[in-house]
Design a protein around this motif. Structure first.
Motif, short mmCIF file in Angstrom:
data_model
loop_
_atom_site.label_atom_id
_atom_site.label_comp_id
_atom_site.label_asym_id
_atom_site.label_seq_id
_atom_site.Cartn_x
_atom_site.Cartn_y
_atom_site.Cartn_z
N ALA A 188 2.75 4.11 -10.47
CA ALA A 188 2.39 3.01 -11.37
C ALA A 188 1.32 3.51 -12.33
CB ALA A 188 1.87 1.80 -10.59
N GLU A 189 1.02 2.75 -13.34
CA GLU A 189 -0.08 3.11 -14.24
C GLU A 189 -1.42 2.94 -13.53
OE1 GLU A 189 -2.08 4.50 -17.53
OE2 GLU A 189 0.04 4.64 -17.03
N LYS A 190 -1.53 1.92 -12.67
CA LYS A 190 -2.78 1.65 -11.95
C LYS A 190 -2.46 1.16 -10.55
CE LYS A 190 -7.13 -0.89 -12.55
NZ LYS A 190 -7.99 0.13 -12.03
N ILE A 191 -3.12 1.74 -9.57
CA ILE A 191 -2.98 1.32 -8.18
C ILE A 191 -4.39 1.06 -7.66
CG2 ILE A 191 -2.21 1.94 -5.86
CD1 ILE A 191 -0.22 3.91 -7.20
N ASP A 192 -4.62 -0.15 -7.13
CA ASP A 192 -5.92 -0.54 -6.55
C ASP A 192 -5.75 -0.82 -5.07
OD1 ASP A 192 -7.20 -0.50 -9.04
OD2 ASP A 192 -6.77 -2.62 -9.41
N TYR A 193 -6.72 -0.36 -4.27
CA TYR A 193 -6.75 -0.64 -2.84
C TYR A 193 -8.07 -1.30 -2.51
CZ TYR A 193 -3.34 3.11 -2.57
OH TYR A 193 -2.26 3.91 -2.75
N ASP A 194 -8.02 -2.39 -1.79
CA ASP A 194 -9.22 -2.96 -1.18
C ASP A 194 -9.11 -2.61 0.29
OD1 ASP A 194 -11.08 -4.55 0.16
OD2 ASP A 194 -10.99 -6.09 -1.41
N LEU A 195 -9.82 -1.58 0.70
CA LEU A 195 -9.66 -1.07 2.05
C LEU A 195 -10.23 -2.01 3.10
CD1 LEU A 195 -10.53 2.63 1.26
CD2 LEU A 195 -8.28 1.61 1.53
N ALA A 196 -11.23 -2.83 2.74
CA ALA A 196 -11.82 -3.77 3.69
C ALA A 196 -10.83 -4.86 4.08
CB ALA A 196 -13.09 -4.39 3.11
N THR A 197 -10.07 -5.35 3.12
CA THR A 197 -9.10 -6.42 3.40
C THR A 197 -7.67 -5.91 3.54
OG1 THR A 197 -8.75 -6.88 1.05
CG2 THR A 197 -10.52 -8.11 2.17
N GLU A 198 -7.48 -4.61 3.34
CA GLU A 198 -6.17 -3.97 3.41
C GLU A 198 -5.17 -4.58 2.42
OE1 GLU A 198 -4.72 -3.44 7.37
OE2 GLU A 198 -6.58 -2.55 8.04
N GLN A 199 -5.65 -4.86 1.22
CA GLN A 199 -4.78 -5.35 0.16
C GLN A 199 -4.62 -4.28 -0.90
OE1 GLN A 199 -6.31 -9.05 -1.31
NE2 GLN A 199 -5.99 -10.10 0.62
N MET A 200 -3.44 -4.27 -1.54
CA MET A 200 -3.15 -3.29 -2.57
C MET A 200 -2.40 -3.97 -3.69
SD MET A 200 -0.89 0.18 -2.31
CE MET A 200 0.71 -0.54 -2.57
N SER A 201 -2.64 -3.48 -4.91
CA SER A 201 -1.85 -3.94 -6.05
C SER A 201 -1.54 -2.74 -6.92
CB SER A 201 -2.60 -5.01 -6.85
OG SER A 201 -3.76 -4.46 -7.44
N ALA A 202 -0.39 -2.81 -7.58
CA ALA A 202 0.05 -1.75 -8.50
C ALA A 202 0.53 -2.43 -9.77
CB ALA A 202 1.16 -0.92 -7.87
N ARG A 203 0.17 -1.84 -10.91
CA ARG A 203 0.54 -2.42 -12.20
C ARG A 203 1.05 -1.33 -13.13
NH1 ARG A 203 -3.99 -4.46 -10.59
NH2 ARG A 203 -5.45 -3.34 -11.88
N SER A 204 1.99 -1.73 -13.98
CA SER A 204 2.45 -0.84 -15.03
C SER A 204 1.63 -1.12 -16.28
CB SER A 204 3.94 -1.07 -15.31
OG SER A 204 4.14 -2.36 -15.84
N GLN A 205 1.73 -0.23 -17.23
CA GLN A 205 1.08 -0.46 -18.51
C GLN A 205 1.99 -1.38 -19.32
OE1 GLN A 205 0.37 3.09 -20.76
NE2 GLN A 205 -1.29 2.16 -21.90
N PRO A 206 1.46 -2.45 -19.92
CA PRO A 206 2.33 -3.39 -20.65
C PRO A 206 3.20 -2.67 -21.67
CG PRO A 206 0.10 -4.25 -20.51
CD PRO A 206 0.06 -2.83 -19.97
N GLY A 207 4.51 -2.92 -21.56
CA GLY A 207 5.48 -2.34 -22.49
C GLY A 207 5.84 -0.89 -22.24
N LYS A 208 5.23 -0.26 -21.24
CA LYS A 208 5.49 1.16 -20.97
C LYS A 208 5.67 1.38 -19.48
CE LYS A 208 2.66 2.79 -24.80
NZ LYS A 208 1.51 3.59 -25.17
N GLY A 209 6.88 1.66 -19.07
CA GLY A 209 7.13 1.98 -17.67
C GLY A 209 7.08 0.79 -16.75
N ARG A 210 7.24 1.07 -15.47
CA ARG A 210 7.25 0.04 -14.45
C ARG A 210 6.62 0.59 -13.19
NH1 ARG A 210 11.81 -3.77 -15.03
NH2 ARG A 210 11.87 -3.74 -12.76
N VAL A 211 6.37 -0.29 -12.23
CA VAL A 211 5.96 0.14 -10.91
C VAL A 211 7.22 0.62 -10.20
CG1 VAL A 211 5.08 -0.66 -8.69
CG2 VAL A 211 4.05 -1.50 -10.82
N GLU A 212 7.14 1.78 -9.56
CA GLU A 212 8.31 2.35 -8.90
C GLU A 212 7.97 2.73 -7.46
OE1 GLU A 212 9.82 6.58 -9.42
OE2 GLU A 212 11.22 5.42 -10.64
N MET A 213 8.82 2.31 -6.55
CA MET A 213 8.69 2.71 -5.15
C MET A 213 9.98 3.42 -4.75
SD MET A 213 6.99 -0.72 -3.48
CE MET A 213 8.57 -1.15 -2.86
#
Length: 189
Positions: free
Chosen positions: A139-164
């Motif tokens: 992804a363009e950006k991947i964030d982890y909150d290790l304390a709460t074990e949450q993660m988010s991934a975002r693409s750059q608007p208009g460019k690419g996508r999140v891919e797994m």
């Protein structure tokens, strides 16, 4: 495949990637934390007034199985000389660490990797990529909150996508349970 089955498969894959990435930081080899930290670079500057040390050009940091490679690494300290955050920048900056002695290391890279110690947040920005035993998240950006074990991934608007992309799990008969699945479009690594 019905929409509910497709979303269930996507959710399972996202959960697996999330847990793999979180496990990277929270369950590193026990010996890693007791090993000495080695930092090599072509230049270093320290600014005691601002509690900052900057390593530049061909930076390699190791501690046990942990390795960070980058063009530039900034290490910020608190007033009591404890590390508060680390920023690694490169084209790309690389991170890898083994979780279990018998496994391959988890590998990640991005143009910018930031770890905020006090809030346990890890941020990968700019062509962010994680590989855990062949299961990948891009992804363009991947964030982890290790304390709460949450993660988010975002693409750059208009460019690419999140891919797994994940490897199929093996059934008891030695054959894959599912085929490789992906969401989004292929991006350059």
């Amino acid at each position: 495949m019905t929409p509910n089955n497709r979303y269930s498969s996507i959710f399972k894959a996202l959960t697996a990637i999330t847990l793999a990435a979180i496990t990277t930081v929270t369950q590193a080899l026990p010996d890693d934390r007791t090993q000495r930290i080695s930092v090599g670079s072509e230049s270093m500057s320290a600014d005691r007034a601002n509690n900052l040390v900057v390593y530049s050009d061909n930076v390699v940091i190791t501690q046990g199985s942990l390795q960070i490679r980058a063009d530039r690494v900034e290490v910020y300290f608190t007033a009591s000389d404890e590390i508060s955050r680390v920023i690694a920048v490169g084209r790309p900056a690389h991170f890898q660490q083994k979780i279990l002695e018998s496994e391959e290391p988890v590998k990640a890279h991005a143009e910018r990797i930031e770890y905020v110690i006090s809030s346990e947040e890890l941020q990968l920005t700019g062509q962010a990529y994680i590989d855990r035993d062949g299961n990948t998240l891009t992804a363009e950006k991947i964030d982890y909150d290790l304390a709460t074990e949450q993660m988010s991934a975002r693409s750059q608007p208009g460019k690419g996508r999140v891919e797994m992309i994940w490897k199929p799990e093996s059934t008891g008969a030695g054959e894959p349970a599912e085929t490789e699945a992906e969401t989004g479009t292929t991006t350059d690594q």
